[in-house]
Design an enzyme around this catalytic site. Structure first.
Site, short mmCIF file in Angstrom:
data_model
loop_
_atom_site.label_atom_id
_atom_site.label_comp_id
_atom_site.label_asym_id
_atom_site.label_seq_id
_atom_site.Cartn_x
_atom_site.Cartn_y
_atom_site.Cartn_z
CB SER A 141 -0.98 -0.08 1.17
OG SER A 141 -0.28 -0.32 2.35
CG HIS A 142 0.92 3.58 3.68
ND1 HIS A 142 0.12 2.74 4.11
CD2 HIS A 142 1.91 3.87 4.49
CE1 HIS A 142 0.55 2.20 5.24
NE2 HIS A 142 1.76 3.06 5.53
#
Length: 185
Positions: A141-142
């Site tokens: 994800s991030h």
């Protein structure tokens, strides 16, 4: 032979070793001493799956293969042919990890379905609506681009419980197959 064990309903992590304390105590109680039995495996699953720098432990093809095998073995205990949905994000290391997961799933006798690039909620949704035994998404994800992760969903499309993740870790740490463990994904 195991002479005693310590279990808790919620795993406690030793901040110094990163290991589940019940695994440490269980391993310390094993007699006679066997170096293989006393190897303590660091906790793999964090808050949101397994994360790390690609091609470094734990985000290696070898670990992904073992995770795929363990997930498929646990799903196969439900009495029907297990089918695992696997998707990924666009990170460069995604193909390596996804294909290692497929190899593990297939080596356990289950079916793997690569669905390609989808966001994490998309993999959870596909898992649930298609009736898959489990779903796995390869994504960090991030986190920075050099990282990647493995997140496992149950057949309901929700993240696995801590107990289910601990069971996968136990299968990996023991070197045994998932068929010999006690619960289902």
């Amino acid at each position: 032979a195991e002479t005693g064990s310590v279990t808790t309903s919620h795993p406690t992590i030793d901040p110094k070793t990163g290991c589940r304390t019940e695994s440490y105590h269980r391993l310390q109680s094993l007699t006679p001493f066997s170096p293989r039995e006393h190897v303590i495996m660091p906790k793999l699953f964090g808050t949101d799956g397994i994360r790390g720098t690609a091609n470094s432990y734990p985000m290696t093809a070898e670990v992904a293969l073992k995770v795929g095998r363990a997930v498929a073995g646990l799903c196969g205990k439900k009495g029907r042919q297990a089918r695992i949905v696997i998707g990924q994000d666009t990170r460069q290391s995604g193909d390596m990890i996804a294909h290692a997961l497929v190899a593990g799933v297939c080596s356990a006798g289950a079916d793997a379905e690569l669905v390609g690039v989808l966001p994490t909620p998309g993999i959870a949704f596909v898992t649930r609506i298609t009736g898959a035994s489990a779903g796995v998404v390869v994504s960090a994800s991030h986190n920075p681009y050099q990282d990647n992760g493995i997140k496992v969903f149950g057949s309901d499309g929700f993240k696995l419980s801590d107990a289910e993740e601990a069971e996968i870790e136990d299968v990996l740490a023991s070197g045994k197959t998932a068929e010999s463990s006690s619960s289902e994904v």
